[in-house]
Design a protein around this motif. Sequence first.
Motif, PDB file in Angstrom:
ATOM      1  N   TYR A  17       0.830  -1.206   0.000  1.00 26.51           N
ATOM      2  CA  TYR A  17       0.000   0.000   0.000  1.00 26.51           C
ATOM      3  C   TYR A  17       0.865   1.257   0.000  1.00 26.51           C
ATOM      4  O   TYR A  17       0.415   2.313   0.442  1.00 26.51           O
ATOM      5  CB  TYR A  17      -0.916   0.003   1.227  1.00 26.51           C
ATOM      6  CG  TYR A  17      -1.996  -1.046   1.180  1.00 26.51           C
ATOM      7  CD1 TYR A  17      -3.165  -0.836   0.449  1.00 26.51           C
ATOM      8  CD2 TYR A  17      -1.842  -2.251   1.865  1.00 26.51           C
ATOM      9  CE1 TYR A  17      -4.151  -1.805   0.401  1.00 26.51           C
ATOM     10  CE2 TYR A  17      -2.832  -3.225   1.818  1.00 26.51           C
ATOM     11  CZ  TYR A  17      -3.987  -2.995   1.088  1.00 26.51           C
ATOM     12  OH  TYR A  17      -4.966  -3.958   1.050  1.00 26.51           O
TER      13      TYR A  17
ATOM     14  N   ARG B 220      -8.631  -0.541  -2.699  1.00 26.31           N
ATOM     15  CA  ARG B 220      -8.530  -1.949  -3.104  1.00 26.31           C
ATOM     16  C   ARG B 220      -8.464  -2.083  -4.629  1.00 26.31           C
ATOM     17  O   ARG B 220      -7.725  -2.929  -5.145  1.00 26.31           O
ATOM     18  CB  ARG B 220      -9.724  -2.728  -2.555  1.00 26.31           C
ATOM     19  CG  ARG B 220      -9.690  -2.897  -1.032  1.00 26.31           C
ATOM     20  CD  ARG B 220     -10.848  -3.729  -0.539  1.00 26.31           C
ATOM     21  NE  ARG B 220     -10.759  -3.980   0.893  1.00 26.31           N
ATOM     22  CZ  ARG B 220     -11.657  -4.674   1.588  1.00 26.31           C
ATOM     23  NH1 ARG B 220     -12.727  -5.181   0.963  1.00 26.31           N
ATOM     24  NH2 ARG B 220     -11.495  -4.843   2.886  1.00 26.31           N
TER      25      ARG B 220
ATOM     26  N   ARG C 296      -4.999  -1.115  -5.677  1.00 25.75           N
ATOM     27  CA  ARG C 296      -4.038  -2.177  -5.344  1.00 25.75           C
ATOM     28  C   ARG C 296      -4.144  -3.328  -6.321  1.00 25.75           C
ATOM     29  O   ARG C 296      -3.130  -3.886  -6.789  1.00 25.75           O
ATOM     30  CB  ARG C 296      -4.306  -2.670  -3.923  1.00 25.75           C
ATOM     31  CG  ARG C 296      -3.430  -3.835  -3.482  1.00 25.75           C
ATOM     32  CD  ARG C 296      -3.692  -4.158  -2.024  1.00 25.75           C
ATOM     33  NE  ARG C 296      -3.007  -5.371  -1.642  1.00 25.75           N
ATOM     34  CZ  ARG C 296      -3.523  -6.599  -1.676  1.00 25.75           C
ATOM     35  NH1 ARG C 296      -4.768  -6.759  -2.128  1.00 25.75           N
ATOM     36  NH2 ARG C 296      -2.838  -7.654  -1.309  1.00 25.75           N
TER      37      ARG C 296
END
Length: 312
Positions: A2, A241, A244
Amino acid sequence: MYRFLLSRQWVIVTLVALLLIPVMIKLGFWQLHRHQHKVAQNQLIASSLAARPVPVTELTAPGRTLPQHDMWRTVTATGTFDTAHEVVVRQRTAADEQSIGYYVLSPLVLGDGRAVLVNRGWISAGDDLTKFPDVPAAPKGKVTVTGRMMADETTAYSGIKDTKGLPPRQIMLINSKELAKRMGRPTLGGYIEQTGPKPPGGTPELVPEPDHDSIGPHMAYAVQWWLFAAAVPVGWTILVRRERQDRAETAAKEAGEAAEPRESGDAGNGTDDNGADGNGEDGRTEDTTEPADTTEPADPAPAGETPAPTRG
């Protein structure tokens, strides 16, 4: 994994999200307070209208600011109208809430010489806004007026701008202190919104009873703002998310593209799984030299003997 959250773009997105949450929560409470104010006002209007009528002098006096709890109380006043100091209030709507016109504001002189302002109702503005309109005449002689007690209007309370330089006998705000200066007599604070007697011919048009049933959409707006505040962290999490996942897919694709040239180079050297290099099945170099003649020579003839000649 992250680490991208430390990039400038994501720092800005995160800060904006953190700023929106308290702002939306505050807006929700602002709408909640407006809802509570509306509910309390409806209750006050309903209870005031249901209360028994009282003489106007019991609720107000010259220079007095009408208390909030006395708003909309039904009062009575007996006296004679002072039409010489009658004025009209500009930019007021009729009962249909669409037509723009004037309120007719007439001082009622009580038996003790004091005056109270009476809003006799609404009339159309007409074509010429620069002159005093044709106002239906007020009743002559002594009259008893019934109506709702209202507080003086101010710009801060009503939101109406007190414009100066208006035509004679025209005003923007109903304010007993200002009109007392014009009349030169003591005037009770606030004013009466007349409900009776009804004028002949229905003109001026009496101001309708205030709505005290509707609570408005403020509570729904409050819930909406709070839902928006709750949706901000959910939306931020979804975006993180997704980012990512996109970065992981991109990295995997780049790694696959980088590995393909190496595999092609290994296959071009001719080596197979069994170690063969294309020159033989087992990788050994084939010997192309002709094998030497391994035929054993004939035994030499014994000494003194002549060897037999070879045929052919």
